[in-house]
Design a protein around this motif. Structure first.
Motif, PDB file in Angstrom:
ATOM      1  N   LEU A   8     101.759 -50.261  27.512  1.00  0.00           N
ATOM      2  CA  LEU A   8     100.947 -49.365  28.330  1.00  0.00           C
ATOM      3  C   LEU A   8     100.050 -48.532  27.429  1.00  0.00           C
ATOM      4  O   LEU A   8     100.476 -48.033  26.401  1.00  0.00           O
ATOM      5  CB  LEU A   8     101.841 -48.459  29.169  1.00  0.00           C
ATOM      6  N   GLY A   9      98.823 -48.399  27.824  1.00  0.00           N
ATOM      7  CA  GLY A   9      97.850 -47.615  27.070  1.00  0.00           C
ATOM      8  C   GLY A   9      96.564 -47.590  27.869  1.00  0.00           C
ATOM      9  O   GLY A   9      96.593 -47.516  29.097  1.00  0.00           O
ATOM     10  N   GLU A  10      95.441 -47.669  27.182  1.00  0.00           N
ATOM     11  CA  GLU A  10      94.148 -47.731  27.875  1.00  0.00           C
ATOM     12  C   GLU A  10      94.100 -48.949  28.793  1.00  0.00           C
ATOM     13  O   GLU A  10      93.562 -48.889  29.886  1.00  0.00           O
ATOM     14  CB  GLU A  10      93.016 -47.791  26.856  1.00  0.00           C
ATOM     15  N   LYS A  44      94.042 -57.180  34.549  1.00  0.00           N
ATOM     16  CA  LYS A  44      92.803 -56.632  35.098  1.00  0.00           C
ATOM     17  C   LYS A  44      92.939 -56.285  36.567  1.00  0.00           C
ATOM     18  O   LYS A  44      92.167 -55.510  37.087  1.00  0.00           O
ATOM     19  CB  LYS A  44      91.668 -57.624  34.894  1.00  0.00           C
ATOM     20  N   GLY A  45      93.912 -56.853  37.244  1.00  0.00           N
ATOM     21  CA  GLY A  45      94.131 -56.575  38.665  1.00  0.00           C
ATOM     22  C   GLY A  45      95.448 -55.857  38.848  1.00  0.00           C
ATOM     23  O   GLY A  45      95.856 -55.032  38.033  1.00  0.00           O
ATOM     24  N   SER A  46      96.135 -56.203  39.901  1.00  0.00           N
ATOM     25  CA  SER A  46      97.433 -55.583  40.172  1.00  0.00           C
ATOM     26  C   SER A  46      98.533 -56.285  39.369  1.00  0.00           C
ATOM     27  O   SER A  46      98.387 -57.428  38.950  1.00  0.00           O
ATOM     28  CB  SER A  46      97.748 -55.639  41.663  1.00  0.00           C
TER      29      SER A  46
END
Length: 50
Positions: free
Chosen positions: A13-15, A32-34
């Motif tokens: 997890l990050g940007e 990029k999506g869910s």
């Protein structure tokens, strides 16, 4: 799940949200999506060739 199949990856997890395989032959997956998680792996049992 990726393309209707389960996979086990390290969640970073990050940007960006990144799924990283421990096998360096596989590239990282940038989400990029869910993202839907089905569980957390607490340990792994492996057999090694003798």
């Amino acid at each position: 799940m990726i393309d209707d199949g389960f996979t086990s990856k390290q969640l970073i997890l990050g940007e960006n949200i990144i799924l990283r395989a421990q096998n360096e032959n596989y590239t990282d997956i940038v989400v990029k999506g869910s993202l839907e998680l089905f569980g957390v792996m607490a340990s792994s049992i492996r057999r090694f060739k003798r």
